[in-house]
Structures are given as structure tokens and as C-alpha cells.
Design an enzyme around this catalytic site. Structure first.
Site, PDB file in Angstrom:
ATOM      1  N   LYS A 154      -2.111 -26.467   9.847  1.00 28.91           N
ATOM      2  CA  LYS A 154      -0.782 -25.950  10.158  1.00 28.91           C
ATOM      3  C   LYS A 154       0.256 -26.466   9.159  1.00 28.91           C
ATOM      4  CE  LYS A 154      -1.117 -25.079  15.106  1.00 28.91           C
ATOM      5  NZ  LYS A 154      -0.533 -25.378  16.429  1.00 28.91           N
ATOM      6  N   LEU A 178      -0.827 -17.398  17.033  1.00 31.11           N
ATOM      7  CA  LEU A 178      -0.228 -16.349  16.208  1.00 31.11           C
ATOM      8  C   LEU A 178       0.917 -15.597  16.876  1.00 31.11           C
ATOM      9  CD1 LEU A 178      -3.476 -14.896  14.574  1.00 31.11           C
ATOM     10  CD2 LEU A 178      -1.943 -16.685  13.698  1.00 31.11           C
ATOM     11  N   ASN A 179       0.960 -15.552  18.193  1.00 32.69           N
ATOM     12  CA  ASN A 179       2.025 -14.800  18.861  1.00 32.69           C
ATOM     13  C   ASN A 179       3.350 -15.555  18.899  1.00 32.69           C
ATOM     14  OD1 ASN A 179       1.074 -16.693  20.780  1.00 32.69           O
ATOM     15  ND2 ASN A 179       1.826 -15.428  22.457  1.00 32.69           N
ATOM     16  N   ALA A 228       2.166 -39.056  21.575  1.00 33.81           N
ATOM     17  CA  ALA A 228       2.608 -39.004  20.174  1.00 33.81           C
ATOM     18  C   ALA A 228       4.130 -39.042  20.083  1.00 33.81           C
ATOM     19  CB  ALA A 228       2.057 -37.760  19.495  1.00 33.81           C
ATOM     20  N   CYS A 260     -10.662 -23.993  38.043  1.00 34.28           N
ATOM     21  CA  CYS A 260     -10.934 -22.828  38.892  1.00 34.28           C
ATOM     22  C   CYS A 260      -9.647 -22.074  39.224  1.00 34.28           C
ATOM     23  CB  CYS A 260     -11.646 -23.242  40.171  1.00 34.28           C
ATOM     24  SG  CYS A 260     -10.720 -24.407  41.199  1.00 34.28           S
ATOM     25  N   GLY A 284       4.888 -24.268  17.506  1.00 37.31           N
ATOM     26  CA  GLY A 284       5.941 -23.340  17.909  1.00 37.31           C
ATOM     27  C   GLY A 284       7.331 -23.819  17.531  1.00 37.31           C
ATOM     28  N   ASP A 344       1.195 -32.825  10.736  1.00 34.20           N
ATOM     29  CA  ASP A 344       0.562 -32.150  11.870  1.00 34.20           C
ATOM     30  C   ASP A 344      -0.946 -32.270  11.719  1.00 34.20           C
ATOM     31  OD1 ASP A 344      -0.554 -30.113  13.717  1.00 34.20           O
ATOM     32  OD2 ASP A 344       1.552 -29.587  13.978  1.00 34.20           O
TER      33      ASP A 344
END
Length: 161
Positions: free
Chosen positions: A51, A36-37, A100, A152, A6, A27
Site C-alpha cells: 500500500k 478498492l471500493n 499500533a 456465525c 482508507g 504501512d
């Protein structure tokens, strides 16, 4: 640049449009439908692909005269050592993995390369700049541990608790 998700998609686009002509991007992830959004360089046809490589190809379509070197790998791999980091003028982090991020911070400190660290928490974003001997490092202040929730709770299925 570390991370092509993102934040990484935005970083890569901005670097390319700002005149940077030699960009390396690391990456380890592949594209998932859930990306995708919010990761605008990727399309449905890219699902399952690297990516870093797809991001490079997407940017080269609108900025063909620059050099983008993709690495479909983990930034913690041995090839990304202090000498590798020394070749850069600046490193930009767009990672969501705290371990990382700390690793890149240590490499930048050892290589004496400025680090521009960025991240998000919910709808909030933050960017910090870390320069050895001039600013505090990324790890100088403790970071809050991300909240975790039982499966849950997330799935609304109490029988799994």
C-alpha cells in the site's frame, strides 16, 4: 504518515496537494480486492502490492515534484524508534489497529512531535490533535473496545456457533 488505507489515501493526497514536499509513509499492508471500493489510489492491478509504495507512485503521477518515502513495514519495527520520529514536524495517524495507534502515540510523546490522530467507526470519523504538554495524549482517555461478533452471526450460518 502512518497508514495508507482508507484514511491514509485521503491524507496522502491532501498533503501532496497542500504543498507538503517531503512525506514519509509507513504501512505494513498489501492491497486487497476489498480495499478498492474505498481506497481510491489503488486499482485491480495493484492487488498484492505494498500500500505504501503504490500510494506513493499514484500520488507522484499528479504531484511529481515532491519526495515521498514509502516503508512497507510495521510501525512497531525497531527502525521506527524515537530518533526516527524526531526528524518530523508532525505525525499523522491513519491506522485502524488500536495497539499500533497507542504505540505511535508513545513514540510521538517521547520524540515531542505533535500527533494528528484520525479514525473511523462505522460512518463516523474523528480527528484529534495531541501535543505533549499542551493537550491530553491519545491514551489519556480510555477508548471503547471494538465490538466483535461470532463468525456465525457475520456469515448468517448458525451451525458455526
Amino acid at each position: 504518515m502512518v497508514g495508507a488505507g482508507g484514511i491514509g489515501c485521503e491524507l496522502l493526497k491532501t498533503l501532496a496537494l497542500s504543498g507538503f514536499r517531503d512525506i514519509h509513509i509507513i504501512d505494513l499492508d498489501t492491497i486487497e480486492v476489498s480495499n478498492l471500493n474505498r481506497q481510491f489510489l489503488f486499482r485491480q492491478s495493484h492487488v498484492g502490492q505494498s500500500k505504501a509504495k503504490v500510494a506513493r507512485d499514484a500520488v507522484l503521477k499528479f504531484r511529481p515534484n515532491i519526495n515521498i518515502t514509502p516503508y512497507h513495514a510495521n510501525v512497531k519495527d525497531a527502525q521506527f524508534n524515537v530518533d526516527f520520529f524526531k526528524q518530523f514536524n508532525v505525525v499523522l495517524n491513519g491506522l485502524d489497529n488500536l495497539d499500533a495507534r497507542r504505540h505511535v502515540n508513545r513514540l510521538c510523546l517521547a520524540a515531542e512531535v505533535p500527533l494528528v490522530e484520525s479514525g473511523t467507526t462505522g460512518f463516523l470519523g474523528q480527528v484529534t490533535v495531541h501535543v505533549k504538554g499542551k493537550t491530553e495524549c491519545y491514551e489519556c482517555q480510555p477508548k471503547p473496545v471494538p465490538k466483535s461478533y461470532p463468525v456465525c452471526t457475520i456469515t448468517s450460518t448458525p451451525s458455526k456457533c
